[in-house]
Write a protein that holds these residues in place. Structure first.
Motif, PDB file in Angstrom:
ATOM      1  N   LEU A   4       0.285  22.067  11.025  1.00 44.36           N
ATOM      2  CA  LEU A   4       1.033  21.384   9.979  1.00 44.36           C
ATOM      3  C   LEU A   4       1.293  19.930  10.361  1.00 44.36           C
ATOM      4  CD1 LEU A   4       2.624  21.268   7.327  1.00 44.36           C
ATOM      5  CD2 LEU A   4       4.611  22.143   8.594  1.00 44.36           C
ATOM      6  N   ALA A   5       1.706  19.687  11.583  1.00 41.23           N
ATOM      7  CA  ALA A   5       1.957  18.323  12.045  1.00 41.23           C
ATOM      8  C   ALA A   5       0.679  17.487  11.962  1.00 41.23           C
ATOM      9  CB  ALA A   5       2.495  18.339  13.475  1.00 41.23           C
ATOM     10  N   TYR A   6      -0.441  18.068  12.353  1.00 43.40           N
ATOM     11  CA  TYR A   6      -1.724  17.369  12.277  1.00 43.40           C
ATOM     12  C   TYR A   6      -2.063  17.046  10.819  1.00 43.40           C
ATOM     13  CZ  TYR A   6      -6.731  16.525  12.399  1.00 43.40           C
ATOM     14  OH  TYR A   6      -7.969  15.971  12.229  1.00 43.40           O
ATOM     15  N   LEU A   7      -1.891  18.008   9.930  1.00 45.44           N
ATOM     16  CA  LEU A   7      -2.181  17.802   8.515  1.00 45.44           C
ATOM     17  C   LEU A   7      -1.350  16.651   7.949  1.00 45.44           C
ATOM     18  CD1 LEU A   7      -3.427  18.732   5.778  1.00 45.44           C
ATOM     19  CD2 LEU A   7      -1.442  20.211   5.551  1.00 45.44           C
ATOM     20  N   LEU A   8      -0.061  16.647   8.239  1.00 43.43           N
ATOM     21  CA  LEU A   8       0.807  15.579   7.736  1.00 43.43           C
ATOM     22  C   LEU A   8       0.389  14.216   8.266  1.00 43.43           C
ATOM     23  CD1 LEU A   8       4.291  17.329   7.924  1.00 43.43           C
ATOM     24  CD2 LEU A   8       2.924  16.856   5.865  1.00 43.43           C
ATOM     25  N   ASN A   9      -0.096  14.167   9.498  1.00 45.49           N
ATOM     26  CA  ASN A   9      -0.539  12.900  10.082  1.00 45.49           C
ATOM     27  C   ASN A   9      -1.841  12.398   9.471  1.00 45.49           C
ATOM     28  OD1 ASN A   9       1.565  12.355  11.875  1.00 45.49           O
ATOM     29  ND2 ASN A   9       0.738  13.788  13.367  1.00 45.49           N
TER      30      ASN A   9
END
Length: 56
Positions: free
Chosen positions: A14-19
């Motif tokens: 999720l953190a990667y996707l948001l970035n």
């Protein structure tokens, strides 16, 4: 988010996707799996600024 994804195991995903989302684009995320309903996830979305919208 898919019900097959679980938190905390897929938190980094999720953190990667948001970035990866451009700054000009707004994001809405619906968490259907209860394991995502945590303060950690809310904090992650809040850190993303006004772009992130969380739906539980």
């Amino acid at each position: 988010m898919s019900t097959s994804l679980r938190c905390p195991g897929d938190y980094d995903l999720l953190a990667y996707l948001l970035n990866q989302v451009p700054d000009w684009m707004h994001v809405a995320v619906e968490f259907r799996q209860p394991s995502w309903h945590t303060e950690t996830i809310v904090n992650l979305l809040e850190a993303d600024g006004e772009r992130g919208i969380c739906v539980f």
